[in-house]
Design an enzyme around this catalytic site. Structure first.
Site, short mmCIF file in Angstrom:
data_model
loop_
_atom_site.label_atom_id
_atom_site.label_comp_id
_atom_site.label_asym_id
_atom_site.label_seq_id
_atom_site.Cartn_x
_atom_site.Cartn_y
_atom_site.Cartn_z
N GLU A 53 -0.59 4.83 -0.31
CA GLU A 53 -1.41 6.03 -0.48
C GLU A 53 -0.58 7.29 -0.34
OE1 GLU A 53 -3.51 3.77 1.75
OE2 GLU A 53 -5.56 4.26 1.11
N THR A 59 -4.58 5.89 -21.53
CA THR A 59 -4.36 4.57 -20.95
C THR A 59 -2.94 4.16 -21.33
OG1 THR A 59 -5.34 3.59 -22.94
CG2 THR A 59 -6.76 3.78 -21.01
N ARG A 99 -2.54 -2.66 -18.23
CA ARG A 99 -3.81 -1.93 -18.19
C ARG A 99 -3.71 -0.87 -17.12
NH1 ARG A 99 -6.47 -4.93 -21.51
NH2 ARG A 99 -8.13 -3.42 -21.62
N ASP A 111 -7.43 13.32 -24.89
CA ASP A 111 -7.44 11.93 -24.41
C ASP A 111 -6.77 11.12 -25.52
OD1 ASP A 111 -8.00 9.30 -23.96
OD2 ASP A 111 -10.09 9.60 -23.37
N TYR A 127 0.84 -1.21 0.00
CA TYR A 127 0.00 0.00 0.00
C TYR A 127 0.87 1.24 0.00
CZ TYR A 127 -4.97 -0.82 0.26
OH TYR A 127 -6.27 -1.08 -0.07
N LYS A 141 -2.68 0.37 -24.78
CA LYS A 141 -3.09 0.21 -26.18
C LYS A 141 -1.83 0.27 -27.06
CE LYS A 141 -7.78 1.86 -25.36
NZ LYS A 141 -7.92 2.68 -24.13
#
Ligand code: DSN
Length: 425
Positions: A48, A220, A229, A193, A46, A223
């Protein structure tokens, strides 16, 4: 692994990928290094917060890892700041909306049925309940060009706070200078985008929106960029402390965005994913990656030509990028969903898609969307495109003939096995 059921499903998916060809333009095959970073022990951690400002201990290696990913992303896309934490493209877009807009504010984006994306304000999305999305589209089906005059008219009337350039189904280049001219005229934030074309921009085959004065780019990473991903947000300008409230202005944009990603919208970043993103950015900065993206474009043009010579009607009669949109309903009297299913039977993976002003519904549209990023990763070149177009045509024309479909399936399998997955090596 003791879990036989999952082991079997993973093995089956691997076989499916190896024995067929991936023609969905938003998919790709990652390297062994990206896969192993994804499967690394960073998944246990973790983190954060941001490097140097975390809420948990044990960040000796996560901080340098995230910093490395950020620095590599900045260099690759000529950005001043990168947030590599968004879990995917939708949260990246949403973080920008939250950072810049107040509820009820207006965003000008591309119509979904003309090639835009769901998160650019389609009425079914939650964002469309919060913000007022208005749209631009293409001028006519033949040229498929975006109607910049209409965009300007809508912008002058609606005074959007954001003008969004980006698509998931548009086979032509965007005129970023026109977007910038209109955006500056109405004082809108310029947002691109570039999810579909990030790899093409990183590999310098397509222009970078920052060179035209865009303020923010979302993407993203899986692609054309060929990574895990995930999502990312790039900005110009310096980031401040995202844990402090700041005024909404351009100077604070990077800070506002960081603040929306965490703590605003997401919790802990997925550090195994950050590791895989860092590897991806390293790979995309190598000279071979430029050769790879040039080949994506050459393959797409050749495949488009080969398809048109076999009677496929293509939206815009060709392509400038990695994707091809075929109107299979008009070409062969069979809808995109049926063609997608037929192609699945022979090991070719593509997806049905609406075409501009589609008379058919989105779940059973007229179009078939194809692309060349993944097959180019497998090593296919222009000389192989005629064969793919031939399989597409034969599968559609012989859709009721199982014997022929079986023969085509064997041919696809035999051919595909000559081109190993990058993770095989
Ligand atoms: N779902 C992606 C695509 O296939 O284009 C866009 O996010």
């Amino acid at each position: 692994m003791n879990d036989k059921e999952v082991t079997k499903l993973i093995a089956s998916e691997e076989t499916r990928q190896r024995e067929g060809l991936e023609l969905i333009p938003s998919e790709n095959y990652v390297s062994r290094e990206v896969l192993s970073a994804l499967g690394s022990v960073f998944t246990n951690k973790y983190s954060e917060g941001y490097p140097g400002k975390r809420y948990y201990g044990g960040q000796d290696f996560t901080d340098p890892l995230e910093t490395l990913a950020i620095e590599r992303a900045k260099k690759l896309f000529n950005a001043d700041h990168a947030n590599v934490q968004p879990h995917s493209g939708a949260p990246a877009n949403i973080a920008v909306y939250f950072a810049w807009l107040e509820p009820g504010d207006t965003v000008l984006g591309m119509r979904l049925d003309h090639g835009g994306h769901l998160t650019h304000g389609h009425p079914v999305t939650t964002m469309a309940q919060l913000y007022n999305f208005v749209r631009y589209g293409i001028k006519d089906k033949e040229t498929g060009e975006i109607d910049y005059e209409e965009m300007r008219r809508v912008a002058l009337k609606e005074k959007p706070k954001i003008i969004l350039a980006g698509f998931s189904g548009y086979p032509r280049n965007l005129d970023y200078a026109k977007f910038a001219e209109i955006g500056n005229e109405v004082g809108a934030l310029l947002m691109a985008d570039m999810a579909h074309i990030a790899g093409l921009i990183a590999g310098k085959a397509l222009p970078n929106p920052f060179d035209f004065g865009f303020h923010v780019i979302t993407t993203t990473t899986h692609k054309t960029l060929r990574g895990p991903r995930g999502g990312m947000i790039l900005t110009k300008g310096k980031v401040g402390n995202p844990l402090k409230q700041v005024e909404k202005n351009l100077e604070n944009l990077p800070t506002l965005i960081d603040r929306e990603v965490f703590p605003g919208f997401q919790g802990g970043p997925h550090m195994n994913n950050t590791a895989a993103k860092a590897v991806t950015f390293y790979e995309a900065a190598q000279p071979e990656f430029q050769t790879y993206v040039q080949q994506i474009l050459k393959n797409a043009k050749k495949l488009a030509d080969e398809m048109m010579s076999r009677g496929f009607k293509l939206v815009t009669n060709g392509t400038d990028n990695h994707l091809i949109m075929a109107d299979v309903q008009t070409s062969f009297g069979v809808d995109g969903r049926q063609v997608q299913d037929i192609l699945d039977k022979i090991g070719l993976s593509a997806n049905c898609n609406s075409i501009p002003d589609d008379p058919l519904p989105p779940f059973r549209p007229s179009g078939l969307r194809l692309g060349t990023p993944a097959i180019t990763t497998r090593g296919l070149e222009e000389e192989h495109m005629a064969q793919i177009a031939e399989w597409l045509e034969q599968a559609i024309k012989n859709r009721s003939n199982d014997k022929i479909l079986n023969k085509l399936s064997n041919e696809v399998k035999e051919f595909s096995l000559r081109f190993p997955l990058p993770s095989d090596s």
